[in-house]
Motif scaffolding. Structure first.
Motif, PDB file in Angstrom:
ATOM      1  N   ARG A 287      31.763  45.912  63.765  1.00 28.84           N
ATOM      2  CA  ARG A 287      31.669  46.909  63.383  1.00 28.84           C
ATOM      3  C   ARG A 287      30.790  47.955  63.593  1.00 28.84           C
ATOM      4  O   ARG A 287      30.719  48.831  63.821  1.00 28.84           O
TER       5      ARG A 287
ATOM      6  N   VAL B  93      28.922  50.310  66.294  1.00 27.40           N
ATOM      7  CA  VAL B  93      29.054  51.596  66.848  1.00 27.40           C
ATOM      8  C   VAL B  93      27.577  51.863  66.958  1.00 27.40           C
ATOM      9  O   VAL B  93      27.184  53.253  68.033  1.00 27.40           O
ATOM     10  N   CYS B  94      26.345  51.556  66.028  1.00 34.83           N
ATOM     11  CA  CYS B  94      24.974  51.347  66.857  1.00 34.83           C
ATOM     12  C   CYS B  94      25.328  50.769  68.457  1.00 34.83           C
ATOM     13  O   CYS B  94      23.751  52.219  68.872  1.00 34.83           O
TER      14      CYS B  94
ATOM     15  N   LEU C 195      34.628  61.353  68.012  1.00 40.45           N
ATOM     16  CA  LEU C 195      34.417  60.436  66.501  1.00 40.45           C
ATOM     17  C   LEU C 195      35.381  61.929  65.825  1.00 40.45           C
ATOM     18  O   LEU C 195      36.028  60.951  64.899  1.00 40.45           O
TER      19      LEU C 195
ATOM     20  N   LEU D  99      25.959  55.270  70.129  1.00 42.02           N
ATOM     21  CA  LEU D  99      24.898  55.549  69.538  1.00 42.02           C
ATOM     22  C   LEU D  99      23.845  55.536  70.518  1.00 42.02           C
ATOM     23  O   LEU D  99      23.347  56.432  70.684  1.00 42.02           O
TER      24      LEU D  99
ATOM     25  N   SER E 225      34.136  55.976  68.411  1.00 45.57           N
ATOM     26  CA  SER E 225      32.745  55.864  69.015  1.00 45.57           C
ATOM     27  C   SER E 225      32.953  55.189  70.351  1.00 45.57           C
ATOM     28  O   SER E 225      32.625  55.700  71.339  1.00 45.57           O
TER      29      SER E 225
ATOM     30  N   VAL F 282      35.296  56.029  62.535  1.00 54.69           N
ATOM     31  CA  VAL F 282      33.966  56.661  63.067  1.00 54.69           C
ATOM     32  C   VAL F 282      33.926  55.365  64.449  1.00 54.69           C
ATOM     33  O   VAL F 282      33.711  55.051  65.211  1.00 54.69           O
ATOM     34  N   MET F 283      34.386  53.951  64.141  1.00 53.75           N
ATOM     35  CA  MET F 283      34.511  53.050  64.817  1.00 53.75           C
ATOM     36  C   MET F 283      35.683  52.938  65.566  1.00 53.75           C
ATOM     37  O   MET F 283      34.635  52.922  66.768  1.00 53.75           O
TER      38      MET F 283
END
Lengths: 396, 286
Positions: B137, B141-142, B241, B145, B16, B12-13
């Motif tokens: 990390r 991701v945040c 992703l 998003l 992203s 995911v990291m």
């Protein structure tokens, strides 16, 4: 008349360019030119800069004394550099250019990645040239190339003694058997180190855990580390160049690895600590060499290097310096500027000179040399324990 | 179980960051039809700006880096891509690739070959179901998003955003209703460049900064926008992703050595099954 003059000029230029030893028209002096294909950019650029700075220092030292004395003539030295970008195809292109266009009789090469591609044509045809390499792979000697010499530590030669000593050292500081996992770079060096370590360590009764390979341009090692750390090894071997290895250390700690790291000989504690701090590598093992002794000549080199480049010298710097000085002293001893065979023949006799700061010895016909590597345990920058000789502990 | 969670976190990291760069590429390609390979270099420059401003603090460096790279995007649009707007696609490709090499060469000259590191502004980490995840990390991701949510809001709720979408659909149609495609092109390039710079800014504290750090990223981002379907912004993020997870699980359960090959294998598979990409719309041609 003008046309004849131009033709003569072109011919003179062509002749000058075709010779390894050239005449500097401006100053009327003879110059010995040699090639240095090395990574100026790309993933190994930092390593390449350190290596070439050692060569620059050697050039300055020799030219500062008026140059080499070759057959009664004073000869200045000059390097022709070429950027390989740590890429084998580009290393071949550099080797071809330096050989065919620059007509250099010798090249200094830092890594296996560049050495082996260039070795495929260094002893072919009229434009043959000598290679001084610091490849650590035994393949270099196995190829029996008469125009290649090694100035570095052959993993195949030193690993058996090193792992036995390491086993003994770890037995004194750990109560449980140590499992070593390996993060291996996917080049000739990584392969050579991992293979010889695996054989020697298991031969000494040790256990080897997971092995994972990574590309030399990588900086994200989470996938590899997740795989090698899943069986919780007590030691993580990270043979590689310092800039890459520091990322591995940082990311391994992030993933919860609490054991020791094992670093290879070209990556010293000072370089690692600068990037990750002392705490991250407390208890870690380093491959130690002559570089870690405090001889007067080494101190003199370190002082001179710091004065010239305004930073502390590393083993990679002294490696470049020694490569160049070995070549220069052998050119002088051979009395030849352009015959690689004569220069190669003189190399055994020049190893005893004081430029040999890493203590390499016993040059063989296949180009191999020998040196001892011992374990060092890092506690802090001012507290590194060297285990030399018959596994005797010599505290610094 | 622990391992699987770790692989998801890793994927995911990475995904992203791939996704963010892919969104930037998809936006610019959708509106300007420029295959902006130089975004790899913009990402690298974003990392360098953060490294250079390390003493001023990471949080101050973020907007400065994004702004500088956005301005660089405008500059290159005016000097390079706008004059080539009627050139064949191959010329744009060469121009973008040339720009990437020039910027890498400049970075080497200006900043030297040594890798730079940036201290993590949010040190430490947590264990989630046995997987070790650093706060940095999680922040990456945040941040990605939130950025994509803001971009979506901008594109759907503002006049300029709607104009960008209009130009992306039809240059001629946009001209007819009074929108200047060149002006919108400049804005789009600035936004895309800023996003590319942001990817480097976010990566700097996690990895290292060096002149060629964006090469692999931009290659993956191109694979992702083809995989997702050209011009699909949210598809690009999802594609990122998917590629990140595909790499992570492939490396864990198939072979580490082929890590970079999994996205290409996935791309080939998608192109066979769904030539318009996973989230693209099929276009009929006469």
């Amino acid at each position: 008349m003008r046309s004849k003059t131009q033709t003569a000029g072109v011919l003179a230029l062509a002749l000058t360019c075709s010779m390894g030893a050239t005449v500097n028209a401006a100053e009327g002096e003879t110059v010995f030119r040699f090639g240095v294909p090395y990574p100026q950019s790309g993933g190994l650029a930092e390593y390449g800069v350190n290596y070439s700075d050692g060569i620059r220092m050697a050039i300055q030292e020799v030219n500062g004394k008026g140059g080499l004395n070759v057959a009664g003539k004073k000869v200045k030295v000059e390097a022709v550099y070429c950027d390989t970008q740590a890429d084998t195809a580009k290393a071949v292109a550099c080797g071809r250019r330096l050989s065919a266009q620059e007509k250099v009789p010798a090249m200094l090469i830092a890594t296996s990645m560049e050495t082996f591609p260039v070795m495929s044509f260094n002893n072919v045809g009229k434009s043959s040239f000598l290679i001084v390499s610091s490849s650590a792979s035994n393949k270099l000697a196995a190829l029996n190339n008469p125009l290649v010499v090694r100035y570095w530590f052959n993993t195949y030669n030193y690993m058996s003694g090193f792992t036995k000593a390491l086993k003994g050292v770890l037995a004194t500081v750990e109560s449980t058997p140590q499992t070593v996992a390996v993060m291996q770079s996917e080049d000739e060096f990584g392969k050579a180190w991992a293979e010889t370590f695996w054989k020697s360590w298991t031969g000494a009764g040790g256990t080897v855990g997971e092995t994972a390979t990574y590309a030399t341009v990588s900086t994200d090692f989470y996938p590899q580390l997740t795989a090698v750390l899943k069986r919780k090894p007590s030691v993580l071997a990270v043979p590689g160049t310092c800039p890459q290895v520091t990322s591995i250390v940082k990311q391994a700690r992030e993933l919860g690895f609490s054991g020791r790291f094992l670093f290879q000989v070209s990556c010293g504690p000072e370089e690692i600590v600068k990037m990750v701090g002392e705490k991250a590598i407390a208890g870690s093992i380093f491959e130690g060499s002559e570089w870690d002794t405090k001889s007067a000549r080494l101190t003199q080199f370190k002082d001179a290097f710091k004065k010239k480049f305004n930073r502390d010298a590393l083993i990679t710097n002294v490696n470049g310096y020694a490569h160049a000085m070995w070549l220069f002293s052998s050119v002088q001893a051979a009395g030849s500027l352009d015959d690689p065979k004569k220069i190669r023949a003189a190399m055994g006799s020049t190893m005893s000179q004081d430029w040999n700061l890493l203590g390499m010895r016993d040059l063989q016909n296949n180009g191999d040399t020998t040196a001892t590597v011992h374990p060092r345990i890092f506690k802090a920058l001012n507290n590194i324990v060297d285990y030399t000789g018959n596994n005797a502990q010599v505290a610094k | 179980m622990n391992e699987a969670v770790q692989y998801i976190a890793n994927g995911v990291m990475t995904g992203s960051i791939y996704g963010l760069l892919a969104v930037a590429l998809a936006l610019v390609f959708g509106v300007l039809e420029v295959p902006q390979f130089a975004f790899g270099a913009y990402s690298m420059l974003g990392g360098y700006i953060v490294a250079l401003l390390a003493n001023e603090g990471y949080w101050i460096a973020i907007p400065i880096a994004v702004l500088v790279i956005a301005l660089l995007g405008i500059l290159t649009q005016v000097l390079v891509f706008d004059p080539l707007r009627n050139a064949p696609p191959g010329t744009l490709f060469i121009a973008a690739f040339g720009l990437l090499l020039i910027l890498q060469g400049l970075a080497l000259l200006l900043f030297g070959p040594n890798n730079r590191t940036v201290a993590e502004p949010i040190p430490g980490g947590i264990k989630v179901l046995g997987a070790a995840i650093t706060y940095q990390r999680i922040f990456v991701v945040c941040a990605v998003l939130v950025t994509i949510v803001l971009l979506n809001t901008f594109l759907r709720r503002t006049n300029i955003g709607r104009s960008i979408r209009a130009v992306g659909q039809s240059h001629m149609g946009a001209l007819v209703v009074g929108i200047s495609p060149r002006r919108i092109g400049l804005i789009t390039m600035a936004i895309g460049s800023g996003l590319a710079g942001l990817s480097g800014v976010l990566l700097a504290p996690i990895l290292q900064v060096y002149p060629t750090m964006g090469d692999g990223l931009v290659l993956k981002a191109f694979i992702i926008i083809i995989l997702a379907g050209m011009g699909s912004i949210n598809g690009a993020l999802l594609g990122g992703l998917i590629v990140g997870l595909c790499e992570s699980f492939g490396a864990a359960y198939v072979s580490l050595e082929f890590r970079d090959a999994y996205p290409i294998a996935l791309l080939i598979l998608v192109l066979i099954v769904r030539p318009q990409g996973m989230f693209g719309k099929a276009v009929r041609t006469a």
